[in-house]
Design a protein around this motif. Sequence first.
Motif, short mmCIF file in Angstrom:
data_model
loop_
_atom_site.label_atom_id
_atom_site.label_comp_id
_atom_site.label_asym_id
_atom_site.label_seq_id
_atom_site.Cartn_x
_atom_site.Cartn_y
_atom_site.Cartn_z
N THR A 110 9.43 -13.74 -13.00
CA THR A 110 9.68 -15.17 -13.14
C THR A 110 8.93 -15.76 -14.33
N TYR A 142 10.64 -17.29 -17.94
CA TYR A 142 10.38 -18.64 -18.45
C TYR A 142 9.81 -18.58 -19.87
N HIS A 154 7.86 -15.71 -3.57
CA HIS A 154 6.78 -16.66 -3.23
C HIS A 154 7.32 -17.75 -2.31
N CYS A 200 8.05 -10.05 -8.45
CA CYS A 200 8.82 -11.29 -8.60
C CYS A 200 8.05 -12.31 -9.43
N THR A 201 6.75 -12.39 -9.20
CA THR A 201 5.92 -13.31 -9.98
C THR A 201 5.97 -12.97 -11.46
N SER A 202 5.77 -11.71 -11.78
CA SER A 202 5.76 -11.29 -13.18
C SER A 202 7.11 -11.54 -13.85
N LYS A 214 7.07 -20.69 -8.37
CA LYS A 214 8.49 -20.91 -8.13
C LYS A 214 9.26 -19.60 -8.01
N CYS A 215 8.57 -18.45 -8.02
CA CYS A 215 9.29 -17.19 -7.88
C CYS A 215 9.91 -17.13 -6.48
N ALA A 223 4.86 -19.64 -11.82
CA ALA A 223 4.65 -18.48 -10.95
C ALA A 223 4.90 -18.83 -9.49
#
Length: 421
Positions: free
Chosen positions: A332, A336, A401, A328-330, A397-398, A395
């Motif tokens: 997001t 952007y 997270h 999810c981090t990657s 804001k994923c 990151a």
Amino acid sequence: RYGVALRKGAPMARETFEFTGEGGHKLVGRLELPDGPTRATALFAHCFTCGKDIFAATRIARRLSALGIAVLRFDFTGLGHSEGEFGNSGFSGNVADLRAAAAALAARGMAPGLLIGHSLGGAAVLAAARSIASARAVVTLGAPFDPGHVAHHFGAHVRTIEDEGSAEVQLGGRPYKIARRFLRDIDGATLIHDLPLLKKALLVLHAPGDTVVGIENAAAIFTAAKHPKSFVSLDGADHLISKAVDADYAAEVIATWAARYLDLPAAPPPPPGVPEGVTRVSEADAKGFLQHITTGKHMLRADEPEIYGGTDAAPSPYQLLAASLGACTSMTVRMYARRKGWPLTGISVDVRHDKVHAQDCADCTGSDRIDRFSRKIMLRGALDTEQRARLMAIADKCPVHRTLEAGAKIETEQEFEAMPA
């Protein structure tokens, strides 16, 4: 002639399958059905005197069914729940039983495209394959090149069988009456003529350390057969494929290999009964912790390390959770950067999960142990300082997270299926 009975109280994905063998006896099998649409049907032949419920047959059949392939495994004549005299059937009887099983499946609209045989069952499917028109691919597991190889199980009784016409032999701790006809049948059986004329794709699976059927048998089968043919080594496995990790590996190799020859779709369609947005987790091994995960058209697995009683065949639940945060981090960050048109050429995220005391966490409250995820984000590309700082802020804001930070409410309801004692 053919009949199928549903075993009372059994899961709908597993049926008792009864049919009449060519000798007129009732033969009994189990048909493992996928939760969703059937992508293909396989017919599994068990090892010498083993029966349909031996671990390898059961494990491989269930794993293949989880991958969308229906599998029929049945007891040969005179074994398990099947009628008849095992000691009179011989190798040719096994071959005839396989033909009858294939015809029974075809009568149900499930003609087998894949034949799988373990040990002597492997030799039997090689001999039967030419007369099963629907079969397009054949797999052997620890199969002997010479069916007469099994005669060594009879030891000193061979002379008695020849001289007196029959003898009682202990096989696998059970007594069997072996007739002279059985002995002569396996002695006269050969694959030397069947293999060059197979005209079906062949996969040979064999353990180099097999002490029952030596690896030289795999070499002889592979050499005699014509292309397309493949060989895969079952390193570390025993002849009976008695370890879950080896059986699962064999099943996944078979499914992947067979897809090329059976024209299977790349992935099974969503199983019925799994609504959109639902992730279903089903226990794959009641003695361990392996789980099958179905979400949409995707199939995953989860397990625990061996030190915790699992087989380490898949990531643990916490590893999957860490993977979710990292993925999810990657995604997001990429979303952007793409929208901004920034020169981000690559992203990787390392996630570590630990259990720590709350007092060790500067941003946490309470005195109980809490979960801490440590995340390292690596960005590649010609990014300036301001861009890198903005991407690091994004990151956080994923969605995953935010869910982990905020916590979640879990609502649970129960569904109970009564099973007979």
